[in-house]
Enzyme design. Structure first.
Site: not given
Length: 177
Positions: A117, A162, A165, A170
């Site tokens: 991440h 992120c 993602h 996210m």
């Protein structure tokens, strides 16, 4: 479980039995190919299972370190807020997705699950005059417990995501009062 047996002892016995069964399967398979001697098969089984045990132990240590880092950050108030990168169940989310802090306080993001991440602030969703690149942590956090922090000195709403993602939704928000 028998009434006198502890759950931990039962778990250790189960793991030992599973490991012995696994060793026997490898040993039997190696001998059935007739490509090695019994001594070579024993050595190979020993190395394989030792490597797996060490790998499992290293993972358990990293997981414990992540939990400890998160606990210390929360317990000792090292920051105004701590955000997990990845939900406990493995979901691609910041937990919590929105935090509210006071001007001059910091937020720490701690790698939890489903990594790697990072934390990237959206240049169109930060207060006017704020450089989103300076707030962002674009380098990927690859291990459990890896963390980054940002101090916020200007009141307003800061939205972030992120990068790997982002397509999965996210994203998070910091509100500075």
């Amino acid at each position: 479980l028998p009434p006198h047996a502890s759950p931990k002892k039962h778990q250790e016995t189960t793991l030992t039995t599973s490991l012995q069964t696994y060793k026997q399967q490898i040993y039997t398979k190696m001998l059935s190919t007739k490509s090695c001697t019994r001594m070579t098969a024993r050595k190979a089984v020993s190395k394989t299972t030792t490597r797996q045990t060490v790998t499992r132990a290293a993972f358990d240590v990293k997981k414990a370190a992540a939990t400890t880092a998160l606990s210390f950050a929360v317990a000792f108030g090292a920051n105004a807020a701590t955000v997990k990168l990845g939900a406990d169940g493995g979901g691609l989310a910041f937990v919590p997705s929105t935090v509210t802090i006071k001007k001059g306080e910091s937020v720490t993001w701690v790698n939890n699950a489903a990594y790697p991440h990072n934390v990237v602030f959206d240049e169109d969703a930060v207060p006017a005059g704020i450089n989103a690149d300076k707030l962002s942590h674009e380098d990927l956090l690859n291990g459990p417990g890896d963390s980054v922090s940002t101090k916020f000195d200007t009141p307003g709403t800061y939205e972030y995501y992120c990068e790997p993602h982002q397509g999965a939704g996210m994203q998070g928000k910091v509100v500075v009062e």
